[in-house]
Design a protein around this motif. Structure first.
Motif, PDB file in Angstrom:
ATOM      1  N   LEU A   1       0.827  -1.204   0.000  1.00 10.88           N
ATOM      2  CA  LEU A   1       0.000   0.000   0.000  1.00 10.88           C
ATOM      3  C   LEU A   1       0.864   1.257   0.000  1.00 10.88           C
ATOM      4  CD1 LEU A   1      -2.846  -1.053   2.454  1.00 10.88           C
ATOM      5  CD2 LEU A   1      -3.051  -0.634   0.001  1.00 10.88           C
ATOM      6  N   TYR A   2       2.017   1.193   0.660  1.00 10.86           N
ATOM      7  CA  TYR A   2       2.957   2.313   0.602  1.00 10.86           C
ATOM      8  C   TYR A   2       3.420   2.549  -0.838  1.00 10.86           C
ATOM      9  CZ  TYR A   2       7.663   4.336   0.689  1.00 10.86           C
ATOM     10  OH  TYR A   2       8.787   5.067   0.406  1.00 10.86           O
ATOM     11  N   SER A   3       3.662   1.465  -1.575  1.00  9.26           N
ATOM     12  CA  SER A   3       4.045   1.624  -2.979  1.00  9.26           C
ATOM     13  C   SER A   3       2.903   2.250  -3.781  1.00  9.26           C
ATOM     14  CB  SER A   3       4.446   0.271  -3.587  1.00  9.26           C
ATOM     15  OG  SER A   3       3.322  -0.546  -3.843  1.00  9.26           O
ATOM     16  N   LEU A   4       1.654   1.912  -3.435  1.00  4.99           N
ATOM     17  CA  LEU A   4       0.507   2.525  -4.094  1.00  4.99           C
ATOM     18  C   LEU A   4       0.425   4.015  -3.749  1.00  4.99           C
ATOM     19  CD1 LEU A   4      -2.093   2.442  -5.741  1.00  4.99           C
ATOM     20  CD2 LEU A   4      -3.289   1.599  -3.698  1.00  4.99           C
ATOM     21  N   GLY A   5       0.662   4.351  -2.485  1.00  2.95           N
ATOM     22  CA  GLY A   5       0.669   5.758  -2.089  1.00  2.95           C
ATOM     23  C   GLY A   5       1.749   6.537  -2.822  1.00  2.95           C
ATOM     24  N   SER A   6       2.903   5.902  -3.017  1.00  2.00           N
ATOM     25  CA  SER A   6       3.977   6.548  -3.771  1.00  2.00           C
ATOM     26  C   SER A   6       3.531   6.807  -5.204  1.00  2.00           C
ATOM     27  CB  SER A   6       5.230   5.663  -3.764  1.00  2.00           C
ATOM     28  OG  SER A   6       5.711   5.461  -2.445  1.00  2.00           O
ATOM     29  N   ALA A   7       2.844   5.839  -5.806  1.00  2.00           N
ATOM     30  CA  ALA A   7       2.385   6.003  -7.185  1.00  2.00           C
ATOM     31  C   ALA A   7       1.359   7.130  -7.296  1.00  2.00           C
ATOM     32  CB  ALA A   7       1.787   4.692  -7.689  1.00  2.00           C
ATOM     33  N   ILE A   8       0.462   7.232  -6.320  1.00  2.00           N
ATOM     34  CA  ILE A   8      -0.525   8.318  -6.334  1.00  2.00           C
ATOM     35  C   ILE A   8       0.183   9.665  -6.311  1.00  2.00           C
ATOM     36  CG2 ILE A   8      -2.363   9.421  -5.002  1.00  2.00           C
ATOM     37  CD1 ILE A   8      -3.222   6.611  -4.083  1.00  2.00           C
TER      38      ILE A   8
END
Length: 331
Positions: free
Chosen positions: A125-132
């Motif tokens: 989810l942290y990687s998803l937050g980074s992508a956002i």
């Protein structure tokens, strides 16, 4: 500690295989520790103590940074800052989840797997937050409104599911096929990182060939990428403990160094995002619509729901005594 006597520590041959770490020969906690014993063990030197504190202390640093940003920016009313808010919330969550995983992983073999399932989910989810955040603030000028820009976050949602699924599955084969497990887990986190970093790689490449001006943001991006690759190296190499098994059981083994590098990488990533966010605001707002609630909070909620579903799927064999499609983790 606090008048409570802790259980003794064990050597590697005294604990089940699922608890053993490569080239770590001593300092293992009781494999059937109580929750209280696990908490107290964080104040008692063992081979997990530094792992716990190298994520517990950074959690509060990131919480402090989030609180500071909340006091200096309109993170709730200004839609331009919503991707930053989503990112910062996950930056606070992932080290705390890892801290809890290392703390309570000695309660049983099942709890160990479940603890790390949640750890992997928080990291994905942290990687998803980074992508956002990257999709809103970091995209190269020439990529704005292009195909990758439009599909960047949806692809990142799929990558987060891939990350959680592969890393959780890797635990089921870890004892019998350790090299396969390590390969799967490395790929699980390398793929989202490499995808998320495509805008950064491109911008750094442009600077290398003299087609951009150096900036504070790019310098922070460079530090973050360098530390991220060092983190991956430490995770896969098990250095320095592999060179001298038993010498780094308590201090200085690769997982501790891996934690430190990962946290430092996150710090520089946060600084880079903040620089890009402020310095490129006029350009980004002119290039397209402002970030929306569905595109930030909605995507984040979807990512959380999907990843929780993956965790429930992989956790089911650990809670059931019935035969299942997966190999039950060996102990």
């Amino acid at each position: 500690v606090f008048g409570v006597k802790l259980p003794p520590l064990f050597d590697v041959h005294q604990v089940p295989k699922v608890f053993r770490e490569d080239s770590i020969l001593s300092g293992y906690r009781h494999p059937q520790s109580s929750a209280l014993d696990c908490v107290l063990s964080s104040f008692h030197i063992n081979n997990e103590t530094v792992n716990i504190w190298t994520h517990f202390l950074p959690t509060w640093y990131f919480v402090w940074r989030l609180a500071s940003l909340c006091s200096s920016m309109n993170l709730t009313s200004d839609s331009y800052t919503w991707p930053l808010l989503a990112y910062m919330l996950l930056v606070c969550v992932y080290p705390f989840t890892s801290c809890c995983a290392h703390t309570f992983s000695a309660m049983s073999s099942e709890s160990r797997h479940i603890c790390y399932f949640f750890d992997y989910g928080a990291l994905s989810l942290y990687s998803l937050g980074s992508a956002i955040c990257y999709g809103c603030y970091v995209m190269p000028d020439g990529w704005l409104n292009g195909w990758l820009h439009r599909h960047f976050v949806p692809i990142a949602v799929g990558n987060s599911l891939l990350c959680t699924s592969l890393s959780c599955y890797s635990r089921f084969v870890e004892v019998h096929f350790p090299h396969r497990s390590k390969l799967l887990r490395t790929a699980a986190f390398a793929v989202p990182f490499m995808f998320d970093s495509l805008p950064v790689f491109y911008r750094l490449l442009l600077c290398c060939v003299g087609r951009c001006s150096p900036s504070e943001a790019l310098l922070s991006h460079f530090y973050q990428v360098t530390l991220a690759f060092l983190t991956c190296f430490l995770f896969t190499s098990h250095l320095p403990e592999r060179l001298a098994p038993g010498r780094f059981d308590y201090f200085g083994h690769s997982h501790q160094l891996f934690h430190v590098c990962a946290v430092m990488a996150t710090h520089f990533q946060m600084e880079a995002v903040l620089c890009d966010m402020t310095s490129r605001r006029a350009l980004l707002e002119a290039a397209g619509p402002a970030p929306s609630l569905p595109g930030t909070a909605g995507v984040l909620a979807l990512g959380v729901a999907l990843n929780l579903g993956v965790l429930a799927l992989f956790g089911a064999p650990l809670r059931s005594s019935c035969p299942c499609l997966w190999i039950k983790p060996a102990v």
